[in-house]
Enzyme design. Structure first.
Site, PDB file in Angstrom:
ATOM      1  CE1 TYR A   1      -4.094   1.935   0.538  1.00  0.00           C
ATOM      2  CE2 TYR A   1      -2.821   3.100   2.199  1.00  0.00           C
ATOM      3  CZ  TYR A   1      -3.951   3.004   1.405  1.00  0.00           C
ATOM      4  OH  TYR A   1      -4.928   3.973   1.461  1.00  0.00           O
TER       5      TYR A   1
HETATM    6  N1  LIG Z   1     -10.299   5.197   4.483  1.00  0.00           N
HETATM    7  C1  LIG Z   1      -9.052   5.542   4.767  1.00  0.00           C
HETATM    8  O1  LIG Z   1      -8.616   5.500   5.917  1.00  0.00           O
HETATM    9  C2  LIG Z   1      -8.149   5.995   3.663  1.00  0.00           C
HETATM   10  C3  LIG Z   1      -6.978   6.674   4.002  1.00  0.00           C
HETATM   11  C4  LIG Z   1      -6.113   7.099   3.009  1.00  0.00           C
HETATM   12  C5  LIG Z   1      -6.417   6.832   1.700  1.00  0.00           C
HETATM   13  N2  LIG Z   1      -7.551   6.175   1.379  1.00  0.00           N
HETATM   14  C6  LIG Z   1      -7.811   5.907  -0.040  1.00  0.00           C
HETATM   15  O2  LIG Z   1      -9.069   6.438  -0.413  1.00  0.00           O
HETATM   16  C7  LIG Z   1      -9.620   5.648  -1.456  1.00  0.00           C
HETATM   17  C8  LIG Z   1     -11.036   5.243  -1.086  1.00  0.00           C
HETATM   18  O3  LIG Z   1     -10.989   4.418   0.045  1.00  0.00           O
HETATM   19  P1  LIG Z   1     -12.237   4.190   1.005  1.00  0.00           P
HETATM   20  O4  LIG Z   1     -11.763   4.396   2.356  1.00  0.00           O
HETATM   21  O5  LIG Z   1     -13.404   4.928   0.498  1.00  0.00           O
HETATM   22  O6  LIG Z   1     -12.425   2.604   0.815  1.00  0.00           O
HETATM   23  P2  LIG Z   1     -13.717   1.750   0.491  1.00  0.00           P
HETATM   24  O7  LIG Z   1     -13.279   0.331   0.601  1.00  0.00           O
HETATM   25  O8  LIG Z   1     -14.877   2.216   1.280  1.00  0.00           O
HETATM   26  O9  LIG Z   1     -13.994   2.104  -1.035  1.00  0.00           O
HETATM   27  C9  LIG Z   1     -13.112   1.706  -2.061  1.00  0.00           C
HETATM   28  C10 LIG Z   1     -13.943   1.380  -3.284  1.00  0.00           C
HETATM   29  O10 LIG Z   1     -13.039   0.986  -4.320  1.00  0.00           O
HETATM   30  C11 LIG Z   1     -13.632  -0.093  -5.013  1.00  0.00           C
HETATM   31  N3  LIG Z   1     -12.619  -0.887  -5.677  1.00  0.00           N
HETATM   32  C12 LIG Z   1     -11.690  -1.694  -5.113  1.00  0.00           C
HETATM   33  N4  LIG Z   1     -10.971  -2.286  -6.065  1.00  0.00           N
HETATM   34  C13 LIG Z   1     -11.452  -1.830  -7.258  1.00  0.00           C
HETATM   35  C14 LIG Z   1     -11.104  -2.068  -8.602  1.00  0.00           C
HETATM   36  N5  LIG Z   1     -10.136  -2.934  -8.937  1.00  0.00           N
HETATM   37  N6  LIG Z   1     -11.789  -1.426  -9.575  1.00  0.00           N
HETATM   38  C15 LIG Z   1     -12.788  -0.568  -9.253  1.00  0.00           C
HETATM   39  N7  LIG Z   1     -13.166  -0.316  -7.985  1.00  0.00           N
HETATM   40  C16 LIG Z   1     -12.490  -0.932  -7.018  1.00  0.00           C
HETATM   41  C17 LIG Z   1     -14.361  -0.891  -3.930  1.00  0.00           C
HETATM   42  O11 LIG Z   1     -15.346  -1.731  -4.509  1.00  0.00           O
HETATM   43  C18 LIG Z   1     -14.914   0.208  -3.063  1.00  0.00           C
HETATM   44  O12 LIG Z   1     -16.218   0.574  -3.460  1.00  0.00           O
HETATM   45  C19 LIG Z   1      -8.670   4.468  -1.667  1.00  0.00           C
HETATM   46  O13 LIG Z   1      -7.801   4.762  -2.741  1.00  0.00           O
HETATM   47  C20 LIG Z   1      -7.901   4.422  -0.370  1.00  0.00           C
HETATM   48  O14 LIG Z   1      -6.631   3.839  -0.520  1.00  0.00           O
HETATM   49  C21 LIG Z   1      -8.433   5.749   2.333  1.00  0.00           C
END
Ligand SMILES: NC(=O)c1ccc[n+]([C@@H]2O[C@H](COP(=O)([O-])OP(=O)(O)OC[C@H]3O[C@@H](n4cnc5c(N)ncnc54)[C@H](O)[C@@H]3O)[C@@H](O)[C@H]2O)c1
Length: 255
Positions: free
Chosen positions: A162
């Site tokens: 990651y």
């Molecule tokens: N939540 C956190 O703490 C956090 C922190 C830093 C960064 N992020 C980043 O923010 C973004 C969103 O994360 P989130 O927290 O909303 O997570 P989440 O799991 O709620 O949502 C992620 C979405 O991405 C979709 N997804 C996964 N693989 C996929 C693929 N191959 N093709 C298309 N869609 C795909 C999933 O189905 C899901 O709906 C991500 O890139 C994550 O790395 C999240």
């Protein structure tokens, strides 16, 4: 003096990946509330249907297409279809992502799981950008926002795949921003700390506790707090900031 409407998406088509859940869903809802026509993209069709139904029920405009961002041919096909249907894509908010293997030292990480994390979080970012850039440059307008993470700046232990993918996103936007700077196209990243979304259900509890302990505000962030930054960076208002990584970390990162 008339109020600025630069954060309105009226007349604009905005793609949101990861729109079935968490940050992407919150961004899709906010951008639709600001009058954008939102095309929601995700692997999770049931979640996409819910997002679109909620936006539509609130009076917004949204549709969906299923997409696996780790498929280059899939990305090419979907972007071509959307361009054919809508004529122009004004902005992308790319929130699709996975946490990948967590709680494991690098020497124990399964290579296939490492590779899949890079394919979704980094290659998906690159492929979406490649497919959108020609039309955005030709239109002399575009906004691209990719979700990075505090993990890409500081690194979380036990999350080598990651960390690598998100550091890659941060580096990617820095250079591409300079390529498209004179075309009216801006490309930025957003780096949240821990946000209350389903992605954290797969993160080992000791890693989660470590991450929250590093946040001066002393709590998890909420998806709408990240969506506000995404919506700014995806709007006309973000015309003089490019190649940047916006911080949404409750004070953890002050750089
Ligand atoms: N939540 C956190 O703490 C956090 C922190 C830093 C960064 N992020 C980043 O923010 C973004 C969103 O994360 P989130 O927290 O909303 O997570 P989440 O799991 O709620 O949502 C992620 C979405 O991405 C979709 N997804 C996964 N693989 C996929 C693929 N191959 N093709 C298309 N869609 C795909 C999933 O189905 C899901 O709906 C991500 O890139 C994550 O790395 C999240």
């Amino acid at each position: 003096m008339a109020a600025s409407n630069l954060t309105s998406f009226q007349g604009q088509v905005v793609l949101v990946t990861g729109a079935a859940s968490g940050i992407g869903k919150a961004a899709a809802e906010l951008i639709a509330a600001r009058e954008g026509t939102v095309v929601c993209l995700d692997l999770n069709e049931a979640g996409l249907k819910t997002t679109v139904a909620e936006i539509t029920a609130a009076g917004g405009k949204a549709s969906y297409k299923t997409l696996d961002v780790s498929s280059q041919s899939g990305v090419k096909k979907v972007i071509a279809e959307i361009l054919a249907e809508h004529g122009q894509i004004h902005a992308l908010a790319n929130s699709a992502g996975i946490s990948g293997p967590t709680g494991k030292p690098v020497e124990e990480v399964d290579w296939a799981a490492f590779q899949k994390t890079i394919e979704i979080n980094l290659f998906g970012t690159v492929w979406l950008t490649q497919e959108l850039m020609p039309s955005m440059k030709a239109n002399k307008y575009g906004r691209i926002v990719h979700l990075a993470s505090i993990a890409g700046k500081e690194g979380n232990p036990g999350m080598s795949a990651y960390n690598s993918s998100k550091a890659g996103v941060i580096g990617f936007v820095k250079g591409v921003a300079k390529e498209c700077a004179t075309f009216g196209v801006t490309i930025n990243a957003v780096a949240p700390a821990v946000i209350r979304t389903p992605i954290n259900e797969t993160v080992a509890p000791e890693i989660q506790a470590y991450m929250v302990s590093k946040i001066p505000v002393g709590r998890l962030g909420e998806p709408n707090e990240v969506a506000e930054i995404i919506a700014f960076a995806a709007s006309k208002a973000c015309s003089f900031t490019t190649g940047f990584t916006f911080d949404v970390s409750g004070g953890r990162a002050t750089y």
